[in-house]
Scaffold this motif. Sequence first.
Motif, PDB file in Angstrom:
ATOM      1  N   VAL A   1       0.846  -1.173   0.105  1.00  0.00           N
ATOM      2  CA  VAL A   1      -0.160   0.155   0.269  1.00  0.00           C
ATOM      3  C   VAL A   1       0.792   1.222   0.036  1.00  0.00           C
TER       4      VAL A   1
ATOM      5  N   THR B   1      -8.882  -0.674  -3.894  1.00  0.00           N
ATOM      6  CA  THR B   1      -7.668  -0.230  -3.179  1.00  0.00           C
ATOM      7  C   THR B   1      -7.365   1.012  -2.963  1.00  0.00           C
TER       8      THR B   1
ATOM      9  N   LEU C   1      -6.213   2.488   0.455  1.00  0.00           N
ATOM     10  CA  LEU C   1      -5.154   3.781   0.560  1.00  0.00           C
ATOM     11  C   LEU C   1      -5.636   4.715   1.440  1.00  0.00           C
TER      12      LEU C   1
END
Length: 560
Positions: free
Chosen positions: A451, A462, A466
């Motif tokens: 990440v 994702t 994040l």
Amino acid sequence: MEKIITLLSIVLASSFSPLFAQDKPKLVLQITVDQLRGDMPFSIQNRWTEGGFKYLLDSGVWYANAHHPHANTETIVGHVTLSTGAYPSVHGMVGNAWFDHEEDRLVYNIEDSAYDATGGISARDKSSEVDHSQVSKSEGRSPHNIMTTTFSDEMASAFGPQSKIYAVSGKDRGAVSMAGHNGKAFWYSTKDGAFTSSTFYYNEFPEWVNKWNDKKEADQFKNDYWNLTNDIKTYRFGDADDRPFENPEGLGFGNVFPHPYGDSKYYYTLLMASPVVDELTVDFAKELIEKEGIGQDEITDYLSISLSSTDYVGHLFGPNSLESEDNLIRLDRNLADLFQYIDQKVGLENTLIVLSSDHGAPESAQSLKQKGFPVDVLDVTQLDLSTIDTKLKKQFGIGKEVIKLSYVPYIYLDRKLIQEKGLDLEAVSSMIAEEFMKVNGIAYAYTSTDVANGNLPDTPITRRVLNNYNPKRSGDIYLINEPNWSLTVDGDIALVNHGSPWSYDTSVPVIFAGHQLQKRMIYSEISTIDVAMTLSKYLMILEPSGAEGNPLEDVLNQEK
């Protein structure tokens, strides 16, 4: 030509509100309904009372496609995102609890050992605690873990001490998160049914608080029942009251109506799992408005009310239950009662209302299984780690003891042990993540090193992971359940768990109403980080220090 331009300027200045208007609201009322998924108000629309959700629909801008932008959709994460306009990666509240490597323990999001409970009234009764995130070693609470300013902080800076700033909630984290660093916060105590605070805010309560608590309003329901509001035949889930997987037996609350409050050690906690605590919260807030003179002058005041019942009812019974349906009907009436009071004391035309939620919720895995869906509940603390243990020993010379803690959604590794053995954290975490990905019910397992280094594919999921990543607080591996599966940990009694990046958990309503706003329904997607930015621009003050949202022009550029 100059006269034409001047005339046009006057027309524009008088036609749009509030960007060019001088009449700011006397009160900003921010309501956060815990676990109110975006579609839920409309599930009871045919039973709305006058003045509740109907008022919001008829007198405001309703965003029907609003979502939280982060992966860990939990209470403190959503509340602080609403109050700061920042991602959790920036405001720092990545979960209701996280593992602190320096203290070598799980810490509660707003615990602060520098303070104590005001008047000795604890926030929680530990003997009857059902919220597994309440791991605090201290009775003190403060906003010090919030890494940015809040909207209420910026109000205090802009308007000075004459601006009154308060937050009230059924949960401590629902109040502290919104009051920020400059306001005052109160919350319900499951120890004795009173409303309490922290010495961060008050060394002693104002006399009106003592008098309100002395009335012991919560005690009136002892040995009483939560009864249905209407005839059971009028409910969508009237035929689904008796479901064996609802509500753990040990609480004594039953899984069918009427639900007995009783008088056991769980009594004050059971009030949280019914509409009662929301009604007590609103009654306390009304007393606060009266005694503190909220909205009584030209300096804009701020009041946050976070309503917790929908969350507790949802956890124990599920959002697709007769209990949740009845709770929504009571919530609607509770909002109508609050708005009527605000209209009498401040005037709805003088009040800017914003209502949203900290997160949504899924239908329970047990309910979906009955319908034939291949889903289940996965306790990550009870997984068989023998394969991981064998592979760790073969590849790194250490075993499963390197897994320090599993606390959804994070896996925390023993970084000290990894360092002592001269191992690479990225290599160890990658191997463990790869094995977790093989577990049925887990969709993704992302390492924090991937990440942080930008090694993940750019997808909506994702991006939410994040947005949730803070290097000081996030775990070493982030687990994401398969859609509609439920991830849990040992000791969690909830039937339903939110906390995923899937749409049922990120979906919330965002509604601006009152003051000078006109009715509009907006279907284009917005983010909850837009709320604090919009409030800031509405008042023409500085936005919170970590805010990254966009001002909502449908609210700001309205013709009178």
